[in-house]
Design a protein around this motif. Structure first.
Motif, PDB file in Angstrom:
ATOM      1  N   LYS A   1       1.037  -1.188   0.162  1.00 20.66           N
ATOM      2  CA  LYS A   1       0.121   0.319  -0.492  1.00 20.66           C
ATOM      3  C   LYS A   1       0.996   1.189  -0.418  1.00 20.66           C
ATOM      4  O   LYS A   1       1.702   0.992   1.061  1.00 20.66           O
ATOM      5  N   LEU A   2       0.724   2.256  -0.729  1.00 26.05           N
ATOM      6  CA  LEU A   2       1.582   2.850  -0.927  1.00 26.05           C
ATOM      7  C   LEU A   2       1.568   3.971   0.124  1.00 26.05           C
ATOM      8  O   LEU A   2       0.304   4.702   0.456  1.00 26.05           O
ATOM      9  N   THR A   3       2.438   4.464   0.237  1.00 22.63           N
ATOM     10  CA  THR A   3       2.083   5.727   1.384  1.00 22.63           C
ATOM     11  C   THR A   3       1.827   6.843   1.000  1.00 22.63           C
ATOM     12  O   THR A   3       2.255   7.306  -0.161  1.00 22.63           O
ATOM     13  N   ASP A   4       1.139   8.058   2.151  1.00 22.43           N
ATOM     14  CA  ASP A   4       0.306   9.158   0.965  1.00 22.43           C
ATOM     15  C   ASP A   4       1.750   9.994   0.265  1.00 22.43           C
ATOM     16  O   ASP A   4       1.476  10.587  -0.344  1.00 22.43           O
TER      17      ASP A   4
ATOM     18  N   LYS B   1       2.154  10.674  -3.359  1.00 20.07           N
ATOM     19  CA  LYS B   1       1.572  12.177  -3.546  1.00 20.07           C
ATOM     20  C   LYS B   1       2.819  12.940  -4.427  1.00 20.07           C
ATOM     21  O   LYS B   1       3.108  14.069  -5.097  1.00 20.07           O
ATOM     22  N   LYS B   2       4.505  12.843  -3.481  1.00 20.79           N
ATOM     23  CA  LYS B   2       5.616  12.879  -4.640  1.00 20.79           C
ATOM     24  C   LYS B   2       5.617  12.188  -5.586  1.00 20.79           C
ATOM     25  O   LYS B   2       6.024  13.122  -6.872  1.00 20.79           O
ATOM     26  N   CYS B   3       5.706  11.003  -6.274  1.00 21.91           N
ATOM     27  CA  CYS B   3       5.311  10.638  -7.748  1.00 21.91           C
ATOM     28  C   CYS B   3       4.133  11.300  -8.091  1.00 21.91           C
ATOM     29  O   CYS B   3       4.302  11.634  -9.928  1.00 21.91           O
ATOM     30  N   GLU B   4       3.335  11.985  -8.071  1.00 18.25           N
ATOM     31  CA  GLU B   4       2.044  12.757  -8.515  1.00 18.25           C
ATOM     32  C   GLU B   4       2.797  14.183  -8.749  1.00 18.25           C
ATOM     33  O   GLU B   4       2.805  14.258 -10.258  1.00 18.25           O
ATOM     34  N   GLN B   5       3.602  14.095  -8.244  1.00 13.90           N
ATOM     35  CA  GLN B   5       4.131  15.735  -8.246  1.00 13.90           C
ATOM     36  C   GLN B   5       5.197  15.621  -8.661  1.00 13.90           C
ATOM     37  O   GLN B   5       5.161  16.886 -10.097  1.00 13.90           O
ATOM     38  N   GLN B   6       5.894  15.133  -9.036  1.00 21.03           N
ATOM     39  CA  GLN B   6       7.028  15.018 -10.189  1.00 21.03           C
ATOM     40  C   GLN B   6       6.333  14.187 -11.686  1.00 21.03           C
ATOM     41  O   GLN B   6       7.688  13.966 -12.332  1.00 21.03           O
ATOM     42  N   LYS B   7       5.084  13.281 -11.893  1.00 24.13           N
ATOM     43  CA  LYS B   7       4.514  12.922 -12.720  1.00 24.13           C
ATOM     44  C   LYS B   7       5.572  11.933 -13.126  1.00 24.13           C
ATOM     45  O   LYS B   7       5.856  11.531 -13.918  1.00 24.13           O
ATOM     46  N   ILE B   8       5.988  10.966 -11.824  1.00 20.06           N
ATOM     47  CA  ILE B   8       6.257   9.611 -12.046  1.00 20.06           C
ATOM     48  C   ILE B   8       5.937   8.108 -11.827  1.00 20.06           C
ATOM     49  O   ILE B   8       5.139   8.870 -10.734  1.00 20.06           O
ATOM     50  N   ALA B   9       4.941   7.168 -12.395  1.00 21.67           N
ATOM     51  CA  ALA B   9       4.898   6.537 -11.841  1.00 21.67           C
ATOM     52  C   ALA B   9       5.152   5.996 -10.798  1.00 21.67           C
ATOM     53  O   ALA B   9       6.676   5.339 -10.880  1.00 21.67           O
ATOM     54  N   PRO B  10       4.558   5.312  -9.955  1.00 22.44           N
ATOM     55  CA  PRO B  10       5.607   4.600  -8.640  1.00 22.44           C
ATOM     56  C   PRO B  10       5.411   3.405  -8.681  1.00 22.44           C
ATOM     57  O   PRO B  10       6.444   2.586  -8.764  1.00 22.44           O
TER      58      PRO B  10
END
Length: 230
Positions: free
Chosen positions: A193-196, A200-209
């Motif tokens: 389960k990805l931590t928030d 959020k950091k992946c989303e901000q940097q537009k990088i897929a987890p």
């Protein structure tokens, strides 16, 4: 090769074979850079983002069709060259199966009867320990299978084709799939389960987890990890 729960990303999944071959053809004459491949995707698939380009390259590397020989420099693997020459759907399907959980197993579920997507998701959870939270987790797999001609969809139900049965038999003959559906490969994968903060950091940097975790696994596979267990 460890099988993962992620399916990756390939443009034009409904024409999986031709789309994959077109991308491999781009690398036929030698090594290509990330930026060169980005221009190729933009020209052929109207893909303009680095994130989507990165996910596509990660998927092709995961399937062992490409290899990153240097930072953001890629070339065909021997398997990639063979697929380009033979254009074998069996070869491509095999590469997807050995790197993706619950892929050939879907054909096993359809062997006896047609099933809805809901029934396939339920089987994934009950028999294989997969937890599909959204329909796209399954639909990407069925799109790949349909793109290879291994399944057909009609009236919201899926059925296995004759080519799919041949492919399933190949997986069994090579012992790449268990006929005991109740055996979960829990030692080969974990569910996270990805931590928030991480999400959020992946989303901000537009990088897929998935891309970040793939890079971390590749990194730790190539260093001494004794310190982690002391």
């Amino acid at each position: 090769m460890s099988r993962g729960s992620g399916t990756g990303y390939i443009p034009d999944k409904s024409n999986l074979m031709s789309s994959t071959l077109a991308m491999l053809e781009f690398f036929k004459d030698g090594e290509k850079s990330f930026s060169q491949f980005l221009l190729f995707l933009k020209s052929n698939y109207n893909i303009e983002t680095e994130n989507t380009t990165r996910m596509t390259l990660t998927t092709l590397c995961k399937w062992r069709l490409l290899h990153e020989v240097d930072f953001k420099i890629y070339k065909l693997t021997d398997i990639g060259v063979n697929l380009l020459n033979t254009q074998s759907k069996i070869t491509l399907g095999r590469q997807i199966h050995i790197s993706t959980l619950y892929f050939g197993e879907i054909l096993q579920e359809l062997e006896a009867e047609v099933k809805t997507g809901s029934a396939l998701r339920q089987a994934a959870n009950n028999k294989y320990g997969m937890s599909f939270r959204v329909s796209s987790d399954l639909s990407c797999r069925t799109q790949y299978l349909a793109g290879l001609g291994f399944v057909e969809r009609s009236s919201k139900k899926y059925r296995i084709t004759s080519q799919g049965r041949d492919f399933l038999q190949l997986l069994r003959s090579e012992k790449l799939i268990s006929e005991n559906n109740n055996n979960v490969e829990s030692n080969r994968y974990i569910r996270l389960k990805l931590t928030d903060d991480f999400a959020k950091k992946c989303e901000q940097q537009k990088i897929a987890p998935e891309f970040v975790l793939h890079k971390l696994m590749a990194y730790y596979a190539n260093i001494e990890t004794d310190f982690l267990i002391h």
